[in-house]
Design an enzyme around this catalytic site. Structure first.
Site, short mmCIF file in Angstrom:
data_model
loop_
_atom_site.label_atom_id
_atom_site.label_comp_id
_atom_site.label_asym_id
_atom_site.label_seq_id
_atom_site.Cartn_x
_atom_site.Cartn_y
_atom_site.Cartn_z
N GLU A 243 0.85 -1.21 0.00
CA GLU A 243 0.00 0.00 0.00
C GLU A 243 0.88 1.25 0.00
O GLU A 243 0.65 2.20 -0.75
CB GLU A 243 -0.89 0.01 1.25
CG GLU A 243 -2.03 -0.96 1.22
CD GLU A 243 -2.96 -0.79 0.03
OE1 GLU A 243 -3.52 -1.79 -0.44
OE2 GLU A 243 -3.12 0.37 -0.47
N LYS A 246 2.54 1.88 -3.30
CA LYS A 246 1.59 2.39 -4.30
C LYS A 246 1.37 3.89 -4.10
O LYS A 246 1.39 4.66 -5.07
CB LYS A 246 0.25 1.64 -4.21
CG LYS A 246 0.28 0.24 -4.79
CD LYS A 246 -1.11 -0.33 -5.00
CE LYS A 246 -1.84 -0.57 -3.70
NZ LYS A 246 -3.19 -1.16 -3.92
N ASN A 247 1.19 4.31 -2.85
CA ASN A 247 0.99 5.74 -2.59
C ASN A 247 2.20 6.55 -3.04
O ASN A 247 2.06 7.57 -3.73
CB ASN A 247 0.79 5.99 -1.08
CG ASN A 247 -0.50 5.38 -0.57
OD1 ASN A 247 -1.43 5.14 -1.34
ND2 ASN A 247 -0.56 5.11 0.72
O1 PV2 Z 1 -0.22 12.13 0.56
S1 PV2 Z 1 1.07 11.80 0.02
O2 PV2 Z 1 2.11 12.75 0.33
C1 PV2 Z 1 1.50 10.23 0.59
C2 PV2 Z 1 0.68 9.59 1.49
C3 PV2 Z 1 1.02 8.34 1.96
C4 PV2 Z 1 2.16 7.72 1.51
O3 PV2 Z 1 2.45 6.48 1.94
C5 PV2 Z 1 3.00 8.37 0.59
C6 PV2 Z 1 2.64 9.64 0.13
O4 PV2 Z 1 3.42 10.30 -0.77
N1 PV2 Z 1 0.93 11.70 -1.61
C7 PV2 Z 1 0.02 10.66 -2.13
C8 PV2 Z 1 -0.32 11.17 -3.49
C9 PV2 Z 1 -1.07 10.56 -4.50
C10 PV2 Z 1 -1.30 11.24 -5.69
C11 PV2 Z 1 -0.76 12.48 -5.88
C12 PV2 Z 1 0.00 13.08 -4.86
C13 PV2 Z 1 0.19 12.41 -3.67
C14 PV2 Z 1 0.95 12.83 -2.41
#
Ligand code: PV2
Length: 398
Positions: A243, A246-247
Site C-alpha cells: 500500500e 503504491k501511494n
Molecule cells: O499524501 S502523500 O504525500 C503520501 C501519502 C502516503 C504515503 O504512503 C505516501 C505519500 O506520498 N501523496 C500521495 C499522493 C497521491 C497522488 C498524488 C499526490 C500524492 C501525495
C-alpha cells in the site's frame, strides 16, 4: 428439525459477549506452533472464536440505524450470525479425529464466507454517504471510524486464529519449511520490501510506463551486514508495504508527469532498535498539507465509487481506497503502528513500527463493554481548546 441444535442465538450472543477476548502474543503463537496439539487448539478455538465473534456482533447491533439499516451491514451481520452458529455446533463435541477434521473444514468455510466483508462495508459507507447528500455530520463519521477500526481489527485477529489452525492441522503437506502457520520466525524484512516494491512497480510501469527506483539502507545496531530479521506475519508486512509503495509511486509519477527522466528514487531505511523495528519509506512526491494527513486514515473520506475488479488494472495504483486505515490496523494488531510525516512541497515519509521483541507483540483486540457501548451513544464532547479567533460580537443596531 429435532436434529438441529435448538440454540437460542440471542442468548448465546449475550453469554459469549460477556467474556473478554484473550490476546495471544507472537511468542505464544510460535511456542504453541512448534509442537502443536490439534486437540488443544480445537478446545481453545471453539470458545475463543465465539467470544471474538460475539463481541463484535454486539457492536454491530449498536450501530446508528441509518448504517444498521443498509443492505451491506445486514449482509455482513448475516455472515457473522451464520458463522457464530456453525462454530457453536462444536461446543460440546468430543475431539475425535472426525470432529477435528470437521472443525478444520468448518473454519475454511467461515474464512471464505467472510472474504468480502471489507468491500461490502465499503459499499455500505458509500450508500450512507450518498444518502446524506455527501454531508456527513461529525458524530456519525466518528462512530463509523470507531466501529470500522474495531470490526476490521477483530476480523484480522479471527482470520489469524483460523489461518494458524488450518495451516498447522489442515492436512496439507508440511507447510513451508521453517514457517509456523502464517508466521515466519526469521522474516527477512528487506526481502519483503523488495517483493512489495517489485509488485507495486509492475502496476506503476503498466500505467505510467515508468517507475521510481528503490534504494534500501539497513541499520542493524549489531552488525550492518546481517539482514534484519524478526518474527512476524510476512503477509501482513507485505500488505502494509505494498500500500505504501503504491501511494509513493503515485505521488512521484503525478508530480513528475512531464518527463520520466531522473525520477527521484524511493528510499527505504530499515532500522533494528532494542524496542522497535522501523521501516521508513521516503518519497519526493510533493507531499500533502499537515491538515490533510488525518483524512487519509478516514474510511468516510477514502470511500469513493470503487473501480470494479475488471478496471482495477487500469486505474493508477488505486485499490479499495482502504489501504492506509487497514494497513495501520495490521501494524497496530501486534502493537506496532504506521505514522505519516509529510513535508508539503517536497514529499512524505511513511514509517512502519514493529515490536522488536515477540513477547511484546501481543494481539490488540477490541472489547465489547460499557466503554465501547457508551461510545455509540455519546455525542461529540464540546472542545476544551479554544481554536477559533473570537468573532467580533455582532453589534445589534437598536
Ligand atoms: O499524501 S502523500 O504525500 C503520501 C501519502 C502516503 C504515503 O504512503 C505516501 C505519500 O506520498 N501523496 C500521495 C499522493 C497521491 C497522488 C498524488 C499526490 C500524492 C501525495
Amino acid at each position: 428439525f429435532s436434529s438441529r441444535l435448538c440454540t437460542n442465538i440471542p442468548k448465546m450472543l449475550d453469554f459469549y459477549s460477556q467474556f473478554n477476548p484473550s490476546p495471544l502474543s507472537i511468542k505464544q503463537f510460535i511456542d504453541f506452533g512448534q509442537n502443536a496439539c490439534e486437540k488443544k487448539s480445537f478446545i481453545f478455538l471453539r470458545k475463543e472464536l465465539p467470544v471474538r465473534l460475539a463481541n463484535i456482533m454486539k457492536e454491530i447491533a449498536l450501530l446508528p440505524t441509518n448504517l444498521l439499516g443498509t443492505n451491506s451491514v445486514n449482509q455482513v451481520n448475516d455472515w457473522y450470525l451464520k458463522s457464530f452458529e456453525e462454530v457453536l455446533k462444536f461446543e460440546k463435541m468430543e475431539p475425535t479425529h472426525e470432529n477435528l477434521v470437521g472443525f478444520c473444514n468448518q473454519l475454511v468455510q467461515i474464512r471464505n464466507r467472510h472474504s468480502d466483508v471489507v468491500q461490502t462495508m465499503s459499499q455500505g459507507v458509500l450508500e450512507l454517504k450518498e444518502s446524506q447528500e455527501g454531508y456527513v455530520d461529525q458524530s456519525l463519521e466518528t462512530s463509523i471510524q470507531y466501529f470500522l477500526d474495531r470490526l476490521y481489527m477483530s476480523r484480522i485477529s479471527i482470520r489469524m486464529l483460523i489461518n494458524q489452525h488450518t495451516i498447522l492441522f489442515g492436512g496439507r503437506e508440511e507447510s513451508k519449511g521453517r514457517q509456523i502457520g502464517c508466521l515466519d520466525p526469521a522474516c527477512d524484512i528487506s526481502s519483503v520490501v523488495k517483493d512489495a516494491y517489485e509488485n507495486a512497480r509492475f502496476l506503476c510501469d503498466q500505467y505510467y510506463l515508468a517507475s521510481p527506483e528503490l534504494v534500501i539502507n539497513q541499520c542493524n545496531n549489531l552488525d550492518n551486514t546481517l539482514p534484519i530479521r524478526t518474527v512476524y506475519v510476512p503477509s501482513h508486512l507485505y500488505h502494509m508495504l505494498f500500500e505504501l509503495f503504491k501511494n509513493s509511486m503515485r505521488a512521484v509519477m503525478e508530480l513528475h508527469d512531464e518527463t520520466t527522466e531522473n525520477l527521484p528514487p524511493i528510499h527505504v531505511l530499515i532500522v533494528c532498535g532494542k524496542e522497535d523495528i522501523c521501516v521508513k519509506i521516503s518519497d519526493q512526491g510533493g507531499g500533502i498539507p499537515r491538515s490533510q494527513i488525518d483524512q487519509l486514515f478516514k474510511y468516510m473520506y477514502s470511500t469513493a465509487p470503487q473501480p470494479s475488479k475488471s478496471d482495477l488494472h487500469t486505474v493508477p495504483l488505486a485499490g479499495y481506497g482502504y489501504g492506509l486505515p487497514i494497513s495501520r490496523l495490521y501494524a497496530r494488531y501486534f502493537h506496532g503502528d504506521i505514522v505519516l510525516l509529510s513535508a508539503e512541497g517536497y514529499g512524505t515519509d511513511a514509517v512502519i513500527y514493529l515490536k522488536a521483541l515477540s513477547d511484546e507483540a501481543n494481539e490488540l483486540l477490541p472489547i465489547f463493554n460499557k466503554t465501547s457501548s457508551k461510545f455509540y451513544r455519546a455525542t461529540v464532547p464540546t472542545g476544551d481548546w479554544s481554536n477559533q479567533v473570537k468573532q467580533a460580537k455582532k453589534i445589534v443596531l437598536i
